[in-house]
Design a protein around this motif. Structure first.
Motif, mmCIF file in Angstrom:
data_model
loop_
_atom_site.group_PDB
_atom_site.id
_atom_site.type_symbol
_atom_site.label_atom_id
_atom_site.label_comp_id
_atom_site.label_asym_id
_atom_site.label_seq_id
_atom_site.Cartn_x
_atom_site.Cartn_y
_atom_site.Cartn_z
ATOM 1 N N GLN A 1 0.831 -1.202 0.000
ATOM 2 C CA GLN A 1 0.000 0.000 0.000
ATOM 3 C C GLN A 1 0.870 1.259 0.000
ATOM 4 O OE1 GLN A 1 -0.339 -2.527 2.264
ATOM 5 N NE2 GLN A 1 -2.497 -3.033 2.542
ATOM 6 N N THR A 2 1.936 1.248 0.832
ATOM 7 C CA THR A 2 2.843 2.390 0.906
ATOM 8 C C THR A 2 3.580 2.583 -0.421
ATOM 9 O OG1 THR A 2 3.128 2.139 3.286
ATOM 10 C CG2 THR A 2 4.853 3.342 2.109
ATOM 11 N N ALA A 3 4.059 1.493 -1.002
ATOM 12 C CA ALA A 3 4.772 1.579 -2.279
ATOM 13 C C ALA A 3 3.857 2.150 -3.362
ATOM 14 C CB ALA A 3 5.294 0.214 -2.689
ATOM 15 N N HIS A 4 2.618 1.670 -3.429
ATOM 16 C CA HIS A 4 1.670 2.153 -4.423
ATOM 17 C C HIS A 4 1.399 3.647 -4.231
ATOM 18 C CE1 HIS A 4 -2.329 2.974 -6.132
ATOM 19 N NE2 HIS A 4 -1.905 2.160 -7.090
ATOM 20 N N ARG A 5 1.175 4.060 -2.989
ATOM 21 C CA ARG A 5 0.903 5.466 -2.699
ATOM 22 C C ARG A 5 2.076 6.349 -3.101
ATOM 23 N NH1 ARG A 5 1.171 5.493 2.420
ATOM 24 N NH2 ARG A 5 3.045 6.753 2.580
ATOM 25 N N ARG A 6 3.304 5.906 -2.783
ATOM 26 C CA ARG A 6 4.490 6.707 -3.131
ATOM 27 C C ARG A 6 4.675 6.822 -4.637
ATOM 28 N NH1 ARG A 6 8.731 4.567 1.470
ATOM 29 N NH2 ARG A 6 7.688 5.579 3.214
ATOM 30 N N VAL A 7 4.479 5.734 -5.361
ATOM 31 C CA VAL A 7 4.611 5.789 -6.821
ATOM 32 C C VAL A 7 3.561 6.739 -7.392
ATOM 33 C CG1 VAL A 7 4.364 4.466 -8.959
ATOM 34 C CG2 VAL A 7 5.740 3.568 -7.089
ATOM 35 N N ALA A 8 2.342 6.687 -6.869
ATOM 36 C CA ALA A 8 1.288 7.587 -7.342
ATOM 37 C C ALA A 8 1.657 9.043 -7.055
ATOM 38 C CB ALA A 8 -0.043 7.236 -6.675
ATOM 39 N N GLU A 9 2.198 9.318 -5.864
ATOM 40 C CA GLU A 9 2.606 10.684 -5.512
ATOM 41 C C GLU A 9 3.755 11.154 -6.404
ATOM 42 O OE1 GLU A 9 3.537 10.286 -1.366
ATOM 43 O OE2 GLU A 9 1.440 10.375 -0.740
ATOM 44 N N TRP A 10 4.736 10.280 -6.634
ATOM 45 C CA TRP A 10 5.882 10.647 -7.473
ATOM 46 C C TRP A 10 5.444 10.871 -8.915
ATOM 47 C CZ3 TRP A 10 9.372 6.166 -5.392
ATOM 48 C CH2 TRP A 10 9.788 6.488 -4.094
ATOM 49 N N SER A 11 4.511 10.066 -9.392
ATOM 50 C CA SER A 11 4.024 10.231 -10.759
ATOM 51 C C SER A 11 3.344 11.580 -10.927
ATOM 52 C CB SER A 11 3.055 9.116 -11.127
ATOM 53 O OG SER A 11 3.729 7.881 -11.149
ATOM 54 N N GLU A 12 2.586 11.978 -9.926
ATOM 55 C CA GLU A 12 1.884 13.257 -9.986
ATOM 56 C C GLU A 12 2.864 14.425 -9.867
ATOM 57 O OE1 GLU A 12 -1.509 15.683 -7.506
ATOM 58 O OE2 GLU A 12 -1.650 13.504 -7.625
ATOM 59 N N ALA A 13 3.849 14.297 -8.989
ATOM 60 C CA ALA A 13 4.815 15.377 -8.772
ATOM 61 C C ALA A 13 5.848 15.464 -9.891
ATOM 62 C CB ALA A 13 5.523 15.171 -7.431
ATOM 63 N N ALA A 14 6.035 14.378 -10.624
ATOM 64 C CA ALA A 14 6.975 14.298 -11.756
ATOM 65 C C ALA A 14 8.399 14.718 -11.386
ATOM 66 C CB ALA A 14 6.456 15.111 -12.930
ATOM 67 N N PRO A 15 8.972 14.183 -10.290
ATOM 68 C CA PRO A 15 10.322 14.616 -9.911
ATOM 69 C C PRO A 15 11.373 14.250 -10.950
ATOM 70 C CG PRO A 15 9.723 12.682 -8.655
ATOM 71 C CD PRO A 15 8.491 13.119 -9.408
ATOM 72 N N TRP A 16 11.220 13.110 -11.618
ATOM 73 C CA TRP A 16 12.244 12.699 -12.585
ATOM 74 C C TRP A 16 12.191 13.574 -13.827
ATOM 75 C CZ3 TRP A 16 15.153 10.632 -9.416
ATOM 76 C CH2 TRP A 16 14.691 9.744 -8.449
ATOM 77 N N ALA A 17 11.002 13.938 -14.268
ATOM 78 C CA ALA A 17 10.873 14.825 -15.427
ATOM 79 C C ALA A 17 11.489 16.188 -15.125
ATOM 80 C CB ALA A 17 9.407 14.965 -15.825
ATOM 81 N N LYS A 18 11.279 16.681 -13.914
ATOM 82 C CA LYS A 18 11.853 17.982 -13.525
ATOM 83 C C LYS A 18 13.374 17.918 -13.482
ATOM 84 C CE LYS A 18 7.773 19.306 -10.924
ATOM 85 N NZ LYS A 18 7.153 19.460 -9.613
ATOM 86 N N ARG A 19 13.910 16.817 -12.947
ATOM 87 C CA ARG A 19 15.372 16.665 -12.897
ATOM 88 C C ARG A 19 15.949 16.517 -14.305
ATOM 89 N NH1 ARG A 19 13.438 15.235 -8.251
ATOM 90 N NH2 ARG A 19 14.595 15.364 -6.319
ATOM 91 N N HIS A 20 15.251 15.752 -15.158
ATOM 92 C CA HIS A 20 15.689 15.585 -16.536
ATOM 93 C C HIS A 20 15.739 16.937 -17.245
ATOM 94 C CE1 HIS A 20 14.946 14.258 -20.848
ATOM 95 N NE2 HIS A 20 16.137 13.787 -20.547
ATOM 96 N N ARG A 21 14.716 17.742 -17.061
ATOM 97 C CA ARG A 21 14.675 19.071 -17.672
ATOM 98 C C ARG A 21 15.819 19.943 -17.146
ATOM 99 N NH1 ARG A 21 12.961 21.295 -22.223
ATOM 100 N NH2 ARG A 21 14.364 23.036 -22.035
ATOM 101 N N ALA A 22 16.112 19.861 -15.850
ATOM 102 C CA ALA A 22 17.204 20.649 -15.275
ATOM 103 C C ALA A 22 18.549 20.239 -15.872
ATOM 104 C CB ALA A 22 17.227 20.492 -13.751
#
Length: 73
Positions: A22-43
């Motif tokens: 449940q925790t893993a699913h919630r974190r992946v959903a939060e990360w997908s919404e926040a798009a941290p990897w896309a932001k880092r890639h753009r930087a």
């Protein structure tokens, strides 16, 4: 032979990850919404572009989007 169509169910996640499914699913959903990897890639792209380290005329954009076929249909 069966065809895998949906990936692995969260409830089958190995306990070695140290969190509940449940925790893993919630974190992946939060990360997908926040798009941290896309932001880092753009930087990274912005930094490399500003330094002249990207040869933009040789860059390729791939916009292909194909539906995956199930089985031998």
């Amino acid at each position: 032979m069966g065809v895998l169509t949906t990936g692995c169910a969260w409830r089958h996640m190995p306990s070695v990850f140290g969190v509940s499914h449940q925790t893993a699913h919630r974190r992946v959903a939060e990360w997908s919404e926040a798009a941290p990897w896309a932001k880092r890639h753009r930087a990274v792209l912005d930094r490399l572009g500003a330094a002249g380290d990207i040869d933009w005329p040789r860059a390729i954009v791939d916009g292909a989007n194909l539906r995956a076929r199930k089985g031998n249909r």
